[in-house]
Design a protein around this motif. Structure first.
Motif, PDB file in Angstrom:
ATOM      1  N   PHE A 299      67.437 -35.431  86.500  1.00 47.60           N
ATOM      2  CA  PHE A 299      68.668 -36.101  86.902  1.00 47.60           C
ATOM      3  C   PHE A 299      69.026 -35.690  88.327  1.00 47.60           C
ATOM      4  O   PHE A 299      68.456 -34.748  88.880  1.00 47.60           O
ATOM      5  CB  PHE A 299      69.803 -35.752  85.937  1.00 47.60           C
ATOM      6  N   ARG A 300      69.985 -36.398  88.894  1.00 50.91           N
ATOM      7  CA  ARG A 300      70.387 -36.126  90.270  1.00 50.91           C
ATOM      8  C   ARG A 300      71.539 -35.130  90.357  1.00 50.91           C
ATOM      9  O   ARG A 300      71.871 -34.677  91.455  1.00 50.91           O
ATOM     10  CB  ARG A 300      70.785 -37.435  90.957  1.00 50.91           C
ATOM     11  N   SER A 301      72.158 -34.831  89.230  1.00 52.52           N
ATOM     12  CA  SER A 301      73.270 -33.880  89.213  1.00 52.52           C
ATOM     13  C   SER A 301      73.089 -32.914  88.052  1.00 52.52           C
ATOM     14  O   SER A 301      72.304 -33.179  87.136  1.00 52.52           O
ATOM     15  CB  SER A 301      74.610 -34.620  89.104  1.00 52.52           C
ATOM     16  N   PRO A 302      73.794 -31.785  88.065  1.00 56.00           N
ATOM     17  CA  PRO A 302      73.598 -30.758  87.036  1.00 56.00           C
ATOM     18  C   PRO A 302      73.885 -31.256  85.623  1.00 56.00           C
ATOM     19  O   PRO A 302      74.807 -32.043  85.393  1.00 56.00           O
ATOM     20  CB  PRO A 302      74.588 -29.660  87.437  1.00 56.00           C
ATOM     21  N   ILE A 303      73.074 -30.793  84.693  1.00 55.15           N
ATOM     22  CA  ILE A 303      73.252 -31.107  83.274  1.00 55.15           C
ATOM     23  C   ILE A 303      74.352 -30.212  82.719  1.00 55.15           C
ATOM     24  O   ILE A 303      74.337 -28.988  82.906  1.00 55.15           O
ATOM     25  CB  ILE A 303      71.940 -30.895  82.505  1.00 55.15           C
ATOM     26  N   ARG A 304      75.308 -30.813  82.006  1.00 55.16           N
ATOM     27  CA  ARG A 304      76.439 -30.051  81.462  1.00 55.16           C
ATOM     28  C   ARG A 304      76.226 -29.645  80.006  1.00 55.16           C
ATOM     29  O   ARG A 304      76.744 -28.620  79.572  1.00 55.16           O
ATOM     30  CB  ARG A 304      77.726 -30.887  81.584  1.00 55.16           C
ATOM     31  N   SER A 305      75.503 -30.451  79.241  1.00 53.78           N
ATOM     32  CA  SER A 305      75.192 -30.100  77.855  1.00 53.78           C
ATOM     33  C   SER A 305      74.059 -30.980  77.357  1.00 53.78           C
ATOM     34  O   SER A 305      73.772 -32.036  77.932  1.00 53.78           O
ATOM     35  CB  SER A 305      76.417 -30.257  76.934  1.00 53.78           C
ATOM     36  N   ILE A 306      73.415 -30.520  76.263  1.00 52.77           N
ATOM     37  CA  ILE A 306      72.359 -31.290  75.588  1.00 52.77           C
ATOM     38  C   ILE A 306      72.600 -31.203  74.092  1.00 52.77           C
ATOM     39  O   ILE A 306      72.900 -30.126  73.560  1.00 52.77           O
ATOM     40  CB  ILE A 306      70.948 -30.749  75.910  1.00 52.77           C
ATOM     41  N   ARG A 307      72.486 -32.321  73.401  1.00 54.43           N
ATOM     42  CA  ARG A 307      72.567 -32.359  71.943  1.00 54.43           C
ATOM     43  C   ARG A 307      71.291 -32.999  71.403  1.00 54.43           C
ATOM     44  O   ARG A 307      70.775 -33.961  71.983  1.00 54.43           O
ATOM     45  CB  ARG A 307      73.781 -33.174  71.475  1.00 54.43           C
ATOM     46  N   LEU A 308      70.798 -32.453  70.301  1.00 56.71           N
ATOM     47  CA  LEU A 308      69.575 -32.965  69.688  1.00 56.71           C
ATOM     48  C   LEU A 308      69.828 -33.454  68.271  1.00 56.71           C
ATOM     49  O   LEU A 308      70.590 -32.841  67.515  1.00 56.71           O
ATOM     50  CB  LEU A 308      68.499 -31.864  69.636  1.00 56.71           C
ATOM     51  N   ARG A 309      69.203 -34.563  67.935  1.00 55.25           N
ATOM     52  CA  ARG A 309      69.043 -35.046  66.567  1.00 55.25           C
ATOM     53  C   ARG A 309      67.550 -35.200  66.320  1.00 55.25           C
ATOM     54  O   ARG A 309      66.752 -35.093  67.247  1.00 55.25           O
ATOM     55  CB  ARG A 309      69.714 -36.424  66.392  1.00 55.25           C
ATOM     56  N   ARG A 310      67.188 -35.470  65.073  1.00 58.19           N
ATOM     57  CA  ARG A 310      65.772 -35.660  64.783  1.00 58.19           C
ATOM     58  C   ARG A 310      65.200 -36.880  65.498  1.00 58.19           C
ATOM     59  O   ARG A 310      64.005 -36.957  65.733  1.00 58.19           O
ATOM     60  CB  ARG A 310      65.557 -35.799  63.274  1.00 58.19           C
ATOM     61  N   ASP A 311      66.065 -37.846  65.838  1.00 55.40           N
ATOM     62  CA  ASP A 311      65.581 -39.077  66.467  1.00 55.40           C
ATOM     63  C   ASP A 311      66.113 -39.303  67.875  1.00 55.40           C
ATOM     64  O   ASP A 311      65.731 -40.261  68.536  1.00 55.40           O
ATOM     65  CB  ASP A 311      65.950 -40.290  65.595  1.00 55.40           C
ATOM     66  N   THR A 312      66.986 -38.420  68.352  1.00 53.81           N
ATOM     67  CA  THR A 312      67.702 -38.710  69.598  1.00 53.81           C
ATOM     68  C   THR A 312      67.928 -37.445  70.417  1.00 53.81           C
ATOM     69  O   THR A 312      68.103 -36.360  69.874  1.00 53.81           O
ATOM     70  CB  THR A 312      69.080 -39.345  69.299  1.00 53.81           C
ATOM     71  N   ILE A 313      67.933 -37.617  71.743  1.00 51.97           N
ATOM     72  CA  ILE A 313      68.325 -36.565  72.684  1.00 51.97           C
ATOM     73  C   ILE A 313      69.494 -37.095  73.499  1.00 51.97           C
ATOM     74  O   ILE A 313      69.425 -38.209  74.033  1.00 51.97           O
ATOM     75  CB  ILE A 313      67.169 -36.189  73.628  1.00 51.97           C
ATOM     76  N   ILE A 314      70.572 -36.322  73.602  1.00 51.82           N
ATOM     77  CA  ILE A 314      71.757 -36.743  74.346  1.00 51.82           C
ATOM     78  C   ILE A 314      71.997 -35.740  75.470  1.00 51.82           C
ATOM     79  O   ILE A 314      72.152 -34.541  75.230  1.00 51.82           O
ATOM     80  CB  ILE A 314      73.003 -36.842  73.438  1.00 51.82           C
ATOM     81  N   VAL A 315      72.010 -36.230  76.699  1.00 51.76           N
ATOM     82  CA  VAL A 315      72.218 -35.382  77.883  1.00 51.76           C
ATOM     83  C   VAL A 315      73.539 -35.779  78.533  1.00 51.76           C
ATOM     84  O   VAL A 315      73.768 -36.962  78.827  1.00 51.76           O
ATOM     85  CB  VAL A 315      71.067 -35.536  78.893  1.00 51.76           C
ATOM     86  N   THR A 316      74.390 -34.791  78.772  1.00 47.37           N
ATOM     87  CA  THR A 316      75.708 -35.042  79.357  1.00 47.37           C
ATOM     88  C   THR A 316      75.769 -34.496  80.773  1.00 47.37           C
ATOM     89  O   THR A 316      75.452 -33.328  81.010  1.00 47.37           O
ATOM     90  CB  THR A 316      76.814 -34.384  78.511  1.00 47.37           C
TER      91      THR A 316
END
Length: 374
Positions: free
Chosen positions: A115-132
């Motif tokens: 990404f172009r800016s800092p990652i604030r959090s990451i959440r994982l599911r068995r089927d999904t990755i969520i990057v904030t």
């Protein structure tokens, strides 16, 4: 899943830390529980640590050339999402903009998101990755890292974002575009709902595993509100205290019968919730042994005075409390054992406590460990 040529330095399982490293404990950058509260992890200036909770014991220690600012586990699988950190400002601008998927069994990186800016959090599911990020949230398919959705938020420096964990379509909650609002994204019904939760900025969120019930706290830190995510209605409002506080964490019990709260005041509170079985879709018991009658009787005795006394006096207060030293950040979760709360601190402490669901009061500490000690 796409593979990356870039890998983190391979940890050497046979290597032992030198005398200096043994004497000086690592610095913790982030603490979190896994999705079913069977483990907790620490991202440090050297790598990461993973601990089993019941019984308490160290599971993993991985040291790298660079430290980590964020770490996310996927239940008890040997797959982690890692975000690097660096002591130098210029280097940090690069390392914390990249999320690496680490296969611990193979000791290598198997995927990368930049990404172009800092990652604030990451959440994982068995089927999904969520990057904030600060103003955006990206939703990726786990198997091939394909971008599925992106959302815009108000300024979100804490990376607030929670997701449901049961199988089936995901429910995602995050700050909305306006101060005090929460966005609820239901990927099953393909509906988006905005809840006006508070008049000030949202500072903490929690979601039940099925995604049906949401807890919110604002920068005031006095009231915690509980909402039905399906229609956005307010289910309950509970009071942590009268003075301002920074809420560090909110956590539901597995049945959503209890809500735990930690803050900078050093006290962990447990509240009784009135979420009914219809909202939850489960078979919660309403037996007397499970209902904290002392809290309700105190509330009902003041009910006739509502509208006369200030709202403070008719508030619902916590059933049980546990006091910790002020000055450290603590994260809470409910244990596998009945009526137990687990607390992990940035000071390297682990506490397991038990509360009385009927009489309430001060919780009893069952265990305490300093998990940074070798």
């Amino acid at each position: 899943m796409s593979y990356s040529d870039e890998t983190l330095p391979q940890p050497d399982p046979d290597s032992s830390p030198g005398p200096t490293q043994t004497q000086i404990p690592p610095t913790i950058h982030q603490l979190s529980f896994n999705q079913d509260n069977t483990c907790f992890s620490a991202a440090t200036d050297r790598g990461f640590l993973v601990f089993n909770i019941d019984p308490y014991r160290p599971l993993l220690r991985r040291d790298f050339d660079t430290g980590l600012s964020l770490l996310s586990m996927l239940f008890r699988f040997e797959v982690f999402a890692l975000v690097g950190s660096s002591p130098s400002f210029s280097a940090a601008a690069n390392t914390n903009t990249k999320a690496l998927l680490w296969d611990d069994h193979a000791s290598r990186c198997v995927g990368e998101l930049s990404f172009r800016s800092p990652i604030r959090s990451i959440r994982l599911r068995r089927d999904t990755i969520i990057v904030t990020l600060l103003h955006k949230i990206y939703v990726y398919n786990f198997s091939d890292l394909k971008l599925l959705h992106q959302l815009e938020t108000t300024s979100n420096p804490k990376g607030l974002c929670e997701i449901s964990q049961v199988s089936g379509p995901m429910v995602l909650v995050c700050p909305g575009l306006q101060k005090g609002t929460v966005r609820v994204e239901n990927y099953g019904s393909k509906r988006c709902k905005f809840i006006n939760a508070h008049s000030s900025n949202i500072t903490c969120l929690a979601l039940t595993h099925d995604g049906r019930v949401l807890a919110t706290a604002s920068s005031k830190g006095t009231l915690i509100r509980v909402f039905n995510t399906l229609d956005g209605t307010l289910i309950q409002e509970v009071r942590r205290g009268a003075d301002r506080a920074e809420i560090y964490s909110l956590a539901f019990s597995s049945t959503a019968q209890w809500l735990a709260v930690s803050s900078d005041k050093g006290t962990v509170h447990v509240f009784s919730l009135k979420v009914d079985s219809v909202a939850l879709g489960d078979d919660r018991s309403n037996s007397a042994s499970e209902s904290p009658i002392s809290n309700y009787s105190a509330l009902s005795s003041l009910s006739i005075l509502k509208g006369i006394l200030p709202k403070y006096f008719s508030s619902e207060w916590s059933v049980a409390q546990f006091r910790l030293p002020e000055g450290s950040r603590y994260i809470v979760a409910f244990g596998q054992q009945k009526n137990t709360v687990m607390i992990i601190g940035m000071d390297g402490s682990f506490h397991r406590c038990q509360f009385d669901p009927v009489n309430g009061g001060q919780m009893t500490q069952i265990e305490e460990y300093q998990f940074l000690k070798p």
